[in-house]
Enzyme design. Sequence first.
Site, PDB file in Angstrom:
ATOM      1  N   CYS A   2       0.807  -1.224   0.000  1.00  0.00           N
ATOM      2  CA  CYS A   2       0.000   0.000   0.000  1.00  0.00           C
ATOM      3  C   CYS A   2       0.842   1.276   0.000  1.00  0.00           C
ATOM      4  O   CYS A   2       1.896   1.332   0.630  1.00  0.00           O
ATOM      5  CB  CYS A   2      -0.898   0.047   1.233  1.00  0.00           C
ATOM      6  SG  CYS A   2      -1.910  -1.411   1.402  1.00  0.00           S
ATOM      7  N   ARG A  27       4.807   0.374  -5.759  1.00  0.00           N
ATOM      8  CA  ARG A  27       4.704  -0.479  -4.580  1.00  0.00           C
ATOM      9  C   ARG A  27       3.715  -1.617  -4.793  1.00  0.00           C
ATOM     10  O   ARG A  27       3.692  -2.570  -4.019  1.00  0.00           O
ATOM     11  CB  ARG A  27       4.255   0.368  -3.369  1.00  0.00           C
ATOM     12  CG  ARG A  27       5.239   1.469  -3.037  1.00  0.00           C
ATOM     13  CD  ARG A  27       4.685   2.404  -1.991  1.00  0.00           C
ATOM     14  NE  ARG A  27       4.588   1.763  -0.690  1.00  0.00           N
ATOM     15  CZ  ARG A  27       5.601   1.607   0.146  1.00  0.00           C
ATOM     16  NH1 ARG A  27       6.789   2.030  -0.200  1.00  0.00           N
ATOM     17  NH2 ARG A  27       5.430   1.027   1.316  1.00  0.00           N
ATOM     18  N   TRP A  75      -3.021  -2.631  -1.631  1.00  0.00           N
ATOM     19  CA  TRP A  75      -2.626  -3.970  -2.069  1.00  0.00           C
ATOM     20  C   TRP A  75      -3.363  -4.912  -1.122  1.00  0.00           C
ATOM     21  O   TRP A  75      -3.068  -4.961   0.067  1.00  0.00           O
ATOM     22  CB  TRP A  75      -1.115  -4.120  -1.939  1.00  0.00           C
ATOM     23  CG  TRP A  75      -0.543  -5.341  -2.562  1.00  0.00           C
ATOM     24  CD1 TRP A  75      -0.214  -5.509  -3.888  1.00  0.00           C
ATOM     25  CD2 TRP A  75      -0.170  -6.571  -1.906  1.00  0.00           C
ATOM     26  NE1 TRP A  75       0.320  -6.752  -4.085  1.00  0.00           N
ATOM     27  CE2 TRP A  75       0.356  -7.427  -2.896  1.00  0.00           C
ATOM     28  CE3 TRP A  75      -0.245  -7.021  -0.591  1.00  0.00           C
ATOM     29  CZ2 TRP A  75       0.811  -8.708  -2.604  1.00  0.00           C
ATOM     30  CZ3 TRP A  75       0.213  -8.293  -0.306  1.00  0.00           C
ATOM     31  CH2 TRP A  75       0.727  -9.121  -1.304  1.00  0.00           C
ATOM     32  N   ASN A  99      -1.373   1.297   5.871  1.00  0.00           N
ATOM     33  CA  ASN A  99      -0.499   0.305   5.242  1.00  0.00           C
ATOM     34  C   ASN A  99      -0.042  -0.630   6.350  1.00  0.00           C
ATOM     35  O   ASN A  99       0.507  -0.180   7.352  1.00  0.00           O
ATOM     36  CB  ASN A  99       0.713   1.013   4.606  1.00  0.00           C
ATOM     37  CG  ASN A  99       1.743   0.031   4.074  1.00  0.00           C
ATOM     38  OD1 ASN A  99       1.426  -1.118   3.796  1.00  0.00           O
ATOM     39  ND2 ASN A  99       2.979   0.483   3.936  1.00  0.00           N
ATOM     40  N   GLY A 100      -0.298  -1.936   6.184  1.00  0.00           N
ATOM     41  CA  GLY A 100       0.102  -2.903   7.206  1.00  0.00           C
ATOM     42  C   GLY A 100      -1.032  -3.870   7.479  1.00  0.00           C
ATOM     43  O   GLY A 100      -1.966  -3.978   6.671  1.00  0.00           O
ATOM     44  N   GLU A 482      18.186 -16.268  -9.888  1.00  0.00           N
ATOM     45  CA  GLU A 482      17.661 -14.908  -9.993  1.00  0.00           C
ATOM     46  C   GLU A 482      17.097 -14.650 -11.396  1.00  0.00           C
ATOM     47  O   GLU A 482      16.045 -14.009 -11.556  1.00  0.00           O
ATOM     48  CB  GLU A 482      18.760 -13.895  -9.640  1.00  0.00           C
ATOM     49  CG  GLU A 482      18.440 -12.450  -9.900  1.00  0.00           C
ATOM     50  CD  GLU A 482      17.153 -11.933  -9.244  1.00  0.00           C
ATOM     51  OE1 GLU A 482      16.592 -12.616  -8.377  1.00  0.00           O
ATOM     52  OE2 GLU A 482      16.698 -10.851  -9.642  1.00  0.00           O
ATOM     53  N   LYS A 486      13.343 -13.394 -12.168  1.00  0.00           N
ATOM     54  CA  LYS A 486      13.084 -12.171 -12.945  1.00  0.00           C
ATOM     55  C   LYS A 486      12.083 -12.449 -14.043  1.00  0.00           C
ATOM     56  O   LYS A 486      11.129 -11.718 -14.256  1.00  0.00           O
ATOM     57  CB  LYS A 486      14.424 -11.690 -13.515  1.00  0.00           C
ATOM     58  CG  LYS A 486      14.596 -10.258 -13.692  1.00  0.00           C
ATOM     59  CD  LYS A 486      14.949  -9.481 -12.438  1.00  0.00           C
ATOM     60  CE  LYS A 486      14.077  -9.731 -11.259  1.00  0.00           C
ATOM     61  NZ  LYS A 486      14.444  -9.221 -10.025  1.00  0.00           N
ATOM     62  N   GLU A 489       8.544 -13.127 -12.623  1.00  0.00           N
ATOM     63  CA  GLU A 489       7.915 -11.923 -12.072  1.00  0.00           C
ATOM     64  C   GLU A 489       7.275 -11.067 -13.149  1.00  0.00           C
ATOM     65  O   GLU A 489       6.159 -10.594 -12.977  1.00  0.00           O
ATOM     66  CB  GLU A 489       8.970 -11.043 -11.364  1.00  0.00           C
ATOM     67  CG  GLU A 489       9.385 -11.512 -10.000  1.00  0.00           C
ATOM     68  CD  GLU A 489      10.428 -10.573  -9.376  1.00  0.00           C
ATOM     69  OE1 GLU A 489      10.309 -10.279  -8.187  1.00  0.00           O
ATOM     70  OE2 GLU A 489      11.365 -10.153 -10.079  1.00  0.00           O
ATOM     71  N   HIS A 505      18.176 -35.983 -12.678  1.00  0.00           N
ATOM     72  CA  HIS A 505      17.604 -36.761 -11.574  1.00  0.00           C
ATOM     73  C   HIS A 505      16.094 -36.562 -11.464  1.00  0.00           C
ATOM     74  O   HIS A 505      15.525 -36.742 -10.388  1.00  0.00           O
ATOM     75  CB  HIS A 505      18.292 -36.383 -10.259  1.00  0.00           C
ATOM     76  CG  HIS A 505      19.754 -36.737 -10.263  1.00  0.00           C
ATOM     77  ND1 HIS A 505      20.203 -38.033 -10.323  1.00  0.00           N
ATOM     78  CD2 HIS A 505      20.866 -35.959 -10.271  1.00  0.00           C
ATOM     79  CE1 HIS A 505      21.533 -38.038 -10.334  1.00  0.00           C
ATOM     80  NE2 HIS A 505      21.955 -36.788 -10.307  1.00  0.00           N
ATOM     81  N   LYS A 605       6.498  -3.951  -4.476  1.00  0.00           N
ATOM     82  CA  LYS A 605       7.946  -3.717  -4.401  1.00  0.00           C
ATOM     83  C   LYS A 605       8.461  -3.958  -2.991  1.00  0.00           C
ATOM     84  O   LYS A 605       9.527  -4.517  -2.795  1.00  0.00           O
ATOM     85  CB  LYS A 605       8.228  -2.266  -4.820  1.00  0.00           C
ATOM     86  CG  LYS A 605       9.669  -1.836  -4.720  1.00  0.00           C
ATOM     87  CD  LYS A 605      10.417  -2.215  -5.951  1.00  0.00           C
ATOM     88  CE  LYS A 605      11.881  -1.868  -5.911  1.00  0.00           C
ATOM     89  NZ  LYS A 605      12.680  -2.826  -6.682  1.00  0.00           N
TER      90      LYS A 605
HETATM   91  C1  G6P Z   1       9.212  -8.283  -2.830  1.00  0.00           C
HETATM   92  C2  G6P Z   1       9.553  -7.807  -4.225  1.00  0.00           C
HETATM   93  C3  G6P Z   1      10.824  -8.484  -4.700  1.00  0.00           C
HETATM   94  C4  G6P Z   1      11.945  -8.243  -3.700  1.00  0.00           C
HETATM   95  C5  G6P Z   1      11.552  -8.735  -2.298  1.00  0.00           C
HETATM   96  C6  G6P Z   1      12.568  -8.337  -1.246  1.00  0.00           C
HETATM   97  O1  G6P Z   1       8.803  -9.595  -2.873  1.00  0.00           O
HETATM   98  O2  G6P Z   1       8.490  -8.072  -5.122  1.00  0.00           O
HETATM   99  O3  G6P Z   1      11.198  -7.926  -5.955  1.00  0.00           O
HETATM  100  O4  G6P Z   1      13.098  -8.894  -4.123  1.00  0.00           O
HETATM  101  O5  G6P Z   1      10.322  -8.142  -1.930  1.00  0.00           O
HETATM  102  O6  G6P Z   1      12.604  -6.934  -1.125  1.00  0.00           O
HETATM  103  P1  G6P Z   1      13.733  -6.164  -0.357  1.00  0.00           P
HETATM  104  O7  G6P Z   1      13.289  -4.735  -0.401  1.00  0.00           O
HETATM  105  O8  G6P Z   1      13.776  -6.700   1.035  1.00  0.00           O
HETATM  106  O9  G6P Z   1      15.010  -6.393  -1.076  1.00  0.00           O
END
Ligand code: G6P
Length: 610
Positions: A2, A27, A75, A99-100, A482, A486, A489, A505, A605
């Site tokens: 949020c 966010r 969110w 937010n929370g 990673e 990516k 996502e 395996h 985010k």
């Molecule tokens: C969320 C985001 C990811 C990010 C993760 C950790 O899940 O969508 O892209 O890697 O949080 O975020 P941070 O701010 O702790 O690196």
Amino acid sequence: MCGIIGYTGNKKTVPILLEGLRTLEYRGYDSAGITVSEGGRLATVKSKGRLSDLEARLAKSAELMGSCGIGHTRWATHGEPSDTNSHPHATENLALVHNGIVENYAEIEEMLKGAGYTFVSETDTERAAKLLDMFFAKSHDPLDAISRAIKVIRGSYAFGIIFKGQEDTIYAVRKDSPLIVAHDDEGGFIASDIPAVLKYTNKYYRLDEGVIAKVTAHGVSFFDEKLSPAEQKTETIDWDIEQAQKGGYPHFMIKEINEEPEAIRKTLEPRIKDGVPYFGIEALDGEFLSQFSSIHIVACGTAMHAGLVGKAIIEKLARVPVNVEIASEFRYRDPILRKNDLVILLSQSGETADTLAALRHAKAQGVYTLAIVNVIGSSVAREADSVLYTWAGPEIAVASTKAYSVQCALLYLVAIRLALANGKLDNEAAKEICSSMLSQIPEAIESALSLDKQIYDAATKLVAAEHLFYIGRDMDYALATEASLKLKEISYIHSEAYAAGELKHGTISLITDGTPVVAVTTVKKVCEKTVSGIREVKSRGAFVVSVCSKELSEQYDIPCDEMIVIPQVSELLYPFPLATVLQLLAYHVSALKGLDVDKPRNLAKSVTVE
Ligand code: G6P
């Protein structure tokens, strides 16, 4: 997660709220709303969907001219995304954004039902708003009502509130969720993050937990839990507004990938002194580090994957065992933490609730904690025993790119420092690695960026895929994890990263004619083995995109359909250009599919709830 914005001042508030919410879109959200103080009443307009849906609704209603208001992007956690569940939540007396998560919302609901309250939404936030309403109805004193309400509420919150009778004043308070307060010559702001106010000022207060802010057009005052005046420190951010904008790029993500060489320079240069890593932190620069017999790197998402790179390099250079832990698991599985363990928390935002909870758990066990964080003054940064900032600048795209690269770079420096402290590297060897990092990494990333057209062409072959595999060994496998995240996502293609040797395996049963496999080969000592793995998938019909180092591409006949060759760099440093190439590949697939690259569905985010 949020986004909150609030403005009170000399200007019309609606455009400021909408603009602020737009800067917080990154966010992640699924509904939005605003409340404006309008001629002695609180007018609320909210809508499920994007900000454009809210704007369409605002255009249909009478124009709101007021100069004080709060806005929110939601969110969803409690209750589906809907008009009713979106914020602000208003009562007779007040409007509130949150937010929370209010964990004891059911308990609060029971208490309120007893007092005659009814509910229209499924949200925990409506319960919080009505709790506040109940206290306010008794005292007609906003500060008193807020201080009573936060004594009842359990969970995490950043609240922005406007009260009837004080319609030119915004109140704010937070716990475990971020909130800043700012002021310029013409008015005051509250916001979830700095980009929302950067157009007006680069000075702000990061609200301490439990401190209540009272923001008016003329200034800001703060109160502690006893409602006595409290001091808050002003902070200054050296980002400018351009850094928080796209600057001519079609998406933030591609802009941020292109910023990697500079971000690496900014992160490394001040941390290398007399040729070796120097952090300017007593605990990290001296012998202190040699006491740690094992390390836990704890993080979420991309940051956790940077931890895998950290594990590989720390174990290689310093020979100290490293566990990489998912923060949401770490705390609850009661990890074995010993006196001589070091816990490193990695986080771009420094506000990820799982990472923060893991940090608090480690601290409660008496273990030394080091945070590697991008956002200055964020909760993780403030609470850890020491902090190293990754100077990546603002990262707006939800999918993390430059923050990952700089996290990896800092972990390299930590590895070298540890290796020096425990005698696994001598000064000369440490100097040599540091000097090659400084001279080669930014340039290697520039070369990777120049492969863009080739990477785009490879992406065109992956756009139609439903499933995809990334394979690699050793450090290449860490990078593959990673790369796979990516792609998932932002392109919504299901993908998995597999250690190339593990494929046979079980998972190889999924390889059929045309299954795309991105094979990563930059680690010399396992290259021959990886090539065997590639042959295994190729002979079962896989469509192979090989991403390999120049050296290995010349040395081995790598069976593939597409090849992206990474220009030569010291072997230890391949992860950096490799990360850039793999990020570009995911970016192009998503952009080619016409998806919302910067704001992928369902993602936030900064995830400020556990
Ligand atoms: C969320 C985001 C990811 C990010 C993760 C950790 O899940 O969508 O892209 O890697 O949080 O975020 P941070 O701010 O702790 O690196």
